[in-house]
Scaffold this active site. Structure first.
Site, short mmCIF file in Angstrom:
data_model
loop_
_atom_site.label_atom_id
_atom_site.label_comp_id
_atom_site.label_asym_id
_atom_site.label_seq_id
_atom_site.Cartn_x
_atom_site.Cartn_y
_atom_site.Cartn_z
N THR A 37 34.15 45.58 50.95
CA THR A 37 33.65 44.47 51.77
C THR A 37 34.25 43.14 51.31
O THR A 37 34.29 42.19 52.08
CB THR A 37 32.12 44.38 51.67
OG1 THR A 37 31.76 44.54 50.30
CG2 THR A 37 31.45 45.46 52.50
N GLY A 124 41.80 52.82 34.87
CA GLY A 124 41.98 53.62 36.09
C GLY A 124 40.74 54.36 36.54
O GLY A 124 40.81 55.24 37.39
N ASP A 174 35.98 41.94 41.53
CA ASP A 174 36.06 42.33 40.11
C ASP A 174 36.22 41.10 39.22
O ASP A 174 35.59 41.00 38.16
CB ASP A 174 37.25 43.28 39.89
CG ASP A 174 37.19 44.48 40.81
OD1 ASP A 174 36.12 44.74 41.38
OD2 ASP A 174 38.24 45.14 40.97
C1 GLA Z 1 38.79 47.44 43.90
C2 GLA Z 1 39.24 46.02 44.19
C3 GLA Z 1 38.06 45.17 44.65
C4 GLA Z 1 37.29 45.84 45.77
C5 GLA Z 1 36.99 47.28 45.42
C6 GLA Z 1 36.34 48.03 46.54
O1 GLA Z 1 37.94 47.45 42.79
O2 GLA Z 1 39.78 45.44 43.03
O3 GLA Z 1 38.52 43.89 45.05
O4 GLA Z 1 37.99 45.75 46.97
O5 GLA Z 1 38.13 48.00 45.02
O6 GLA Z 1 35.09 47.52 46.82
#
Ligand code: GLA
Length: 383
Positions: A37, A124, A174
């Protein structure tokens, strides 16, 4: 002191002959709900975890940065003003150099430092080891260069490092949670305004990470493909991002979309609604409702967004039927890595061992299943 901090400090002492002048740290994260999202300008609900990247360091006066990596047993030295553009794909030092690049692009004058970096966020696994190293590096540069620390601004620069230097087109979730996490809380983040609200976990609950021990190759291309499909859906509705499409509008107009794009949009639009509802459930302390929303989120990712694999579906199914469980779902980018469960706190240890055993019995893999508290975002510790 944790084992990781101790190792970083002791290694610094033996390599540089003094204790470090400071230690910085930044956490990985687990997302409770709100997946894929963020790049649709929607809502996410992650929390920082007690696994992190730490850097023990001291300032250096010739402008150079020299870092020894505990995890890769390698030293790299570079000058932030004349960096070789390596971009070889995922080398640990690229996250640090990318961060230096993004800080300088934003007009910050950087001073040098030397130190030791190490982490215990599995790489990962979908727990954002990359955001952790980016934000720890940002903290290190901010501290030695006397830069103001604004979590959202630093998160945006870290995202830029990841998007443009490392070359992975991630959203902002993140980096935001690694920068701005609050101990004991999850954050409801509005990925358009970057406003966030700290929300407590429901009383007497624990969050459990369930690492399937599967990792997926080529995840970047699948991730970028999902982004493009979301952009195509937003274009169909004539809006900047899928965040701008309400559920009633989606229902009224979805017939015009091809089946795949329709499923992708349905995931994102329903997931945004679930994420806001989940934050509301947390404000009320309603673990049952939060768990149901997590379960529904998994179905949506499995059937509509199609980012789970057999191992994730197996793990989530085993977790969901355990009597201690309120709900479970895969977490992070997908295609492998981790699931997350909300469980009754007093039965969390039992849950972890039962689910691990059931998972191994089902597919022969050895998972890592552990309870995690909600940690604070990137910070500076004096040794
Ligand atoms: C990865 C990306 C995030 C987000 C998630 C899915 O972690 O780094 O920005 O898009 O996938 O929610």
């Amino acid at each position: 002191m944790t084992d990781l901090l101790q190792r970083a400090t002791a290694t610094f002492q033996s390599r540089f002959g003094t204790p470090p002048a400071l230690i910085v740290r930044a956490p990985g994260r687990v997302n409770l709900i709100g997946e894929h999202t963020d790049y649709n300008d929607g809502f996410v609900l992650p929390m920082a975890i007690d696994r992190q990247v730490v850097i023990a360091l001291r300032p250096r006066h010739d402008g150079y940065v020299a870092v020894y990596s505990l995890d890769f047993d390698e030293t790299v030295e570079f000058s932030p003003v004349e960096m070789e553009d390596r971009r070889e794909g995922g080398l640990w030092i690229e996250y640090m150099q990318g961060m230096a690049w993004a800080l300088q692009e934003a007009g910050h004058a950087l001073k040098g430092w030397e130190g030791v970096v190490g982490g215990d966020v599995p790489i990962g696994a979908g727990l954002s080891s990359s955001a952790a190293i980016e934000l720890a590096t940002a903290r290190a540069f901010a501290e030695v260069s006397n830069l103001p620390w604004h979590p959202a601004q630093m998160a945006l620069l870290a995202q830029r490092a990841e998007n443009e230097w490392v070359g992975v087109k991630t959203g902002i979730m993140d980096q935001m949670i690694s920068a701005a996490g609050v101990a004991g809380r999850a954050l409801l983040i509005d990925c358009r305004s970057l406003a966030f609200e700290a929300v407590p976990l429901p009383p007497e609950t624990s969050v459990v990470i369930l690492d399937t021990a599967t990792r997926r190759e080529l995840v970047t291309s699948a991730y970028n493909e999902r982004r493009e499909q979301c952009e195509a859906a937003a274009a169909f509705f004539g809006v900047p991002k899928l965040r701008d499409v309400s559920w009633p509008r989606f229902e009224a107009e979805q017939e015009g979309l091809d089946p795949v794009t329709r499923r992708r949009a349905r995931h994102v639009i329903s997931e945004n609604a679930r994420t806001e509802a989940a934050a509301e459930a947390m404000r009320r302390g309603d673990a049952t409702e939060l768990g149901l929303l997590m379960d529904a989120s998994h179905v949506s990712m499995r059937d509509d967004f199609e980012i789970t694999n057999d191992a994730l579906n197996m793990m989530v199914a085993i977790a969901q039927v355990h009597p201690a469980s309120y709900g479970a779902r895969m977490t992070g980018g997908g295609f492998g890595g981790c699931a997350v469960a909300l469980v009754r706190a007093e039965q969390a240890a039992q849950f972890a061992s039962d689910v691990a055993r059931g998972y191994t019995a089902a597919n022969g893999l050895t998972p890592a299943v552990y309870v995690t508290p909600a940690a604070a975002g990137a910070s500076v510790m004096k040794p």
